[in-house]
Design a protein around this motif. Structure first.
Motif, short mmCIF file in Angstrom:
data_model
loop_
_atom_site.label_atom_id
_atom_site.label_comp_id
_atom_site.label_asym_id
_atom_site.label_seq_id
_atom_site.Cartn_x
_atom_site.Cartn_y
_atom_site.Cartn_z
N GLN A 287 45.28 26.45 30.55
CA GLN A 287 44.92 25.30 31.37
C GLN A 287 43.58 25.57 32.06
OE1 GLN A 287 48.37 23.64 33.20
NE2 GLN A 287 47.23 23.35 35.10
N GLU A 288 43.50 26.76 32.67
CA GLU A 288 42.27 27.18 33.35
C GLU A 288 42.17 28.70 33.27
OE1 GLU A 288 42.24 24.01 37.03
OE2 GLU A 288 43.91 25.37 36.72
N MET A 289 40.94 29.22 33.44
CA MET A 289 40.79 30.67 33.42
C MET A 289 39.78 31.13 34.47
SD MET A 289 40.32 33.25 30.25
CE MET A 289 38.68 32.92 29.71
N LEU A 290 40.15 32.21 35.15
CA LEU A 290 39.27 32.81 36.15
C LEU A 290 39.03 34.26 35.74
CD1 LEU A 290 37.96 32.83 39.05
CD2 LEU A 290 40.19 33.56 39.88
N ARG A 291 37.75 34.64 35.63
CA ARG A 291 37.43 36.04 35.30
C ARG A 291 37.40 36.85 36.58
NH1 ARG A 291 35.49 36.18 30.03
NH2 ARG A 291 35.28 34.07 29.23
N VAL A 292 38.23 37.87 36.64
CA VAL A 292 38.35 38.67 37.87
C VAL A 292 37.46 39.90 37.75
CG1 VAL A 292 39.93 39.99 39.32
CG2 VAL A 292 40.72 37.88 38.22
N SER A 293 36.33 39.90 38.48
CA SER A 293 35.45 41.07 38.44
C SER A 293 35.18 41.59 39.85
CB SER A 293 34.14 40.73 37.72
OG SER A 293 33.56 39.61 38.33
N ASP A 294 35.77 40.94 40.86
CA ASP A 294 35.53 41.34 42.24
C ASP A 294 36.85 41.21 43.01
OD1 ASP A 294 34.99 41.01 45.04
OD2 ASP A 294 32.88 40.73 44.54
N ILE A 295 37.35 42.32 43.53
CA ILE A 295 38.67 42.32 44.17
C ILE A 295 38.68 41.49 45.46
CG2 ILE A 295 40.53 43.76 45.12
CD1 ILE A 295 39.45 46.02 43.29
N GLU A 296 37.62 41.65 46.27
CA GLU A 296 37.58 40.90 47.55
C GLU A 296 37.59 39.39 47.27
OE1 GLU A 296 35.57 43.71 47.31
OE2 GLU A 296 37.01 44.80 48.56
N GLU A 297 36.85 38.98 46.24
CA GLU A 297 36.81 37.55 45.91
C GLU A 297 38.21 37.07 45.50
OE1 GLU A 297 33.73 34.82 43.44
OE2 GLU A 297 35.02 36.09 42.22
N LEU A 298 38.89 37.90 44.72
CA LEU A 298 40.25 37.52 44.29
C LEU A 298 41.18 37.42 45.50
CD1 LEU A 298 42.24 36.94 41.96
CD2 LEU A 298 42.72 39.39 41.90
N GLN A 299 41.03 38.36 46.43
CA GLN A 299 41.88 38.34 47.63
C GLN A 299 41.74 37.01 48.37
OE1 GLN A 299 40.65 42.28 49.33
NE2 GLN A 299 42.81 42.30 49.93
N GLU A 300 40.49 36.52 48.43
CA GLU A 300 40.27 35.23 49.11
C GLU A 300 40.89 34.09 48.31
OE1 GLU A 300 36.09 34.63 49.94
OE2 GLU A 300 36.03 36.58 50.95
N ILE A 301 40.69 34.13 46.99
CA ILE A 301 41.16 33.02 46.15
C ILE A 301 42.68 32.88 46.21
CG2 ILE A 301 41.36 32.23 43.74
CD1 ILE A 301 38.55 33.56 43.33
N VAL A 302 43.39 34.01 46.18
CA VAL A 302 44.86 33.89 46.11
C VAL A 302 45.44 33.25 47.37
CG1 VAL A 302 45.11 35.83 44.51
CG2 VAL A 302 45.44 36.21 46.94
#
Ligand code: EPU
Length: 385
Positions: free
Chosen positions: A22-37
Motif C-alpha cells: 500500500q505504501e513504503m517508507l525507507r528507514v535510514s534514520d532511527i531518530e526520524e523513525l522514532q518521530e514517525i511511529v
C-alpha cells in the motif's frame, strides 16, 4: 519523510513474486523513525518490517505500510584479550558483513557465509549453517518498539532463540486478529509454541516492554552485536566440510578456507536468488521421538537422521521430500529445485514469475504427501504473508 505509494515489491522479495505494498517508507534514520511511529499517520496504519525479503512468501498485495530497513554501518565496538565485539546495523547485507569480519582478521562467522538476507533479519530466524547458529556468536541487539517509539536492548536469553526461531517470530497474544499476528501465523507445532511462551515469560522481568504482546512485526531491529572469541576453533562436524578437509588434505583449515569451502558448497547445492528466485530451505528439519525414528527406519532404512541432545532425532526434511518424489516437480511457475528438494524456486524468472498461491499450493501438496508417508507434518520456514 518520503512515503512511496503503491510500490512494487518484486525486487524486495527473493522469490521475485509480483506484489505491491500500500505504501513504503525507507528507514535510514532511527531518530526520524522514532518521530514517525508516534504520529497518527503511523498509528492508524498496519505496518510490515522488511529486511532483505529473503525469507518471505507474498501471497497477495501487502495492505500495510512497509518499513524497508536501510540502516547502514558496521564497527568494532570493543576488543580485549578474550575477543572482539562487533556491531552491524540492520540494513547491512549479512554475507558482506561476514566477509568484512574475516577481512579484519576476526574469525567466527565463516560457517554462515553466503546466507542471503540482512543483518537485521538474522536474529529473527536465528540463521544457521554448517554447525554454527547465529545464537552461538550473538551478543545483544538494539530494537525500536513500533508501538511506543522507545528503544530497547535484548540479550540472547531475552531473544528466546530456538531452531530457526526467536521472540521476533511470535505474535501478539492479546490481539489475535491483528496484522502482526497474521505475519507470524506460521503453522507452528503446539510444543514449540509453548516453549517460546515459557521463554517469553521467563525473560520478561528485566525488559522495559511488555513481552506478552509478542514482538513479531512490533519491534524493528536496528543494531546487532556479536562476540567473536580470540580462542577460535574450526567447526568442521558437518559431513560436507569433512569431505572438503579430506579433499584438500587439511585437518586444520583456517577460517578463510572454511569460508571459501562453505561458499563453494552453497553455490553447488543452492540456487542463487539473484538468478533463480527462492527463499532457501522452505521447511524446517523436523524432530521426532526415538520410537518414531525407529519406526520409520524399520520401513525406510536409508532415512537421514541425526541424534539430538534431548534424545530425540532430527530428520532431513530434504530427504523426506525427495523420498516422496518431489524433486523437479512444479505447480505453475513454482517448482522444487532439482538439486535440493528442500528448496522451492520461481522457475518463471522476473518476466513470468510464480505467484505466492502457486508456491503455497506446491508447499501444501508436499506437506500432505510427506505426512501420508511418514506421519510428519513439515513446518514452513519462511514468513507467509
Ligand atoms: N537430502 C536428500 N535429498 C535432497 C536434499 C537433501 O536426500 O533433495 C539429504 C542430504 O543428502 C543430506 C540431508 O538431506 O543427507 C541434509 O541436507 P543438507 O546437508 O543439504 O542440509 P539441509 O538439512 O537440507 C540445513 C539448513 C540449511 C543449511 C544446511 C547446512 C534447515 C531447514 N536448513 O539444510 O539452511 O544451509 O543445513 O547447514 O535447517 C536455510 O535455512 O535457508 C538453509 C539453506
Amino acid at each position: 519523510m518520503v512515503i512511496e505509494s503503491n510500490p512494487s515489491l518484486q525486487s524486495y522479495n527473493s522469490f521475485g513474486i509480483l506484489a505491491r505494498a500500500q505504501e513504503m517508507l525507507r528507514v535510514s534514520d532511527i531518530e526520524e523513525l522514532q518521530e514517525i511511529v508516534q504520529t497518527p499517520f503511523f498509528k492508524e496504519r498496519a505496518h510490515l518490517v522488511l529486511g532483505g525479503g529473503t525469507n518471505l512468501v507474498l501471497t497477495g498485495d501487502v495492505k500495510a505500510l512497509v518499513l524497508k530497513v536501510e540502516l547502514k554501518g558496521k564497527r568494532l565496538v570493543k576488543e580485549d584479550e578474550t575477543g572482539y565485539w562487533v556491531e552491524a546495523m540492520a540494513g547491512e547485507n549479512w554475507h558482506d558483513f561476514v566477509t568484512w569480519t574475516l577481512d579484519q582478521g576476526w574469525p567466527g562467522l565463516e560457517n554462515m557465509a553466503l546466507i542471503p538476507g540482512s543483518v537485521g533479519a538474522s536474529p529473527v530466524q536465528n540463521i544457521g549453517a554448517y554447525g554454527v547458529e547465529l545464537q552461538d556468536r550473538f551478543f545483544e541487539l538494539d530494537a525500536l518498539d513500533l508501538t511506543t517509539g522507545k528503544r530497547f536492548r535484548l540479550d540472547a536469553a531475552q531473544c528466546a532463540f530456538g531452531y530457526r526461531d526467536s521472540i521476533f517470530k511470535h505474535g501478539s497474544k492479546r490481539h489475535p486478529g491483528d496484522f502482526a499476528s497474521r505475519v507470524s501465523a506460521l503453522e507452528r507445532p503446539p510444543d514449540q509454541r509453548a516453549n517460546a511462551q515459557r521463554l517469553l515469560a521467563s525473560s520478561s522481568a528485566s525488559l522495559p516492554i511488555d513481552l506478552n504482546l509478542g514482538l513479531a512485526n512490533r519491534a524493528l531491529i536496528t543494531h546487532v552485536r556479536f562476540f567473536l572469541p580470540k580462542k577460535w576453533r574450526a567447526v568442521l562436524e558437518y559431513q560436507d566440510l569433512q569431505k572438503k578437509c579430506l579433499m584438500h588434505s587439511k585437518a586444520q583449515p583456517s577460517a578463510k578456507e572454511i569460508y571459501d569451502w562453505v561458499c563453494d558448497i552453497r553455490r553447488e547445492k543452492l540456487p542463487d536468488p539473484q538468478f533463480i528466485g527462492n527463499v532457501g530451505s522452505f521447511f524446517k528439519n523436523p524432530s521426532v521421538s526415538s520410537e518414531q525414528c525407529k519406526d520409520i527406519i524399520a520401513r525406510e532404512p536409508s532415512l537421514v537422521h541425526y541424534p539430538l541432545l534431548d534424545g530425540r532425532y532430527k530428520l532431513a526434511a530434504g530427504w523426506l521430500i525427495d523420498a516422496c518424489g518431489w524433486r523437479g516437480k512444479s505447480v505453475g511457475m513454482a517448482a522444487v529445485y532439482h538439486k535440493q528438494a528442500l528448496v522451492l524456486i520461481n522457475k518463471g524468472g522476473a518476466e513470468n514469475p510464480c505467484t505466492g498461491g502457486e508456491v503455497m499450493t506446491l508447499a501444501r501438496a508436499i506437506q500432505t504427501s510427506v505426512y501420508e508417508r511418514f506421519g510428519i507434518l513439515l513446518e514452513p520456514e519462511p514468513m507467509i504473508l
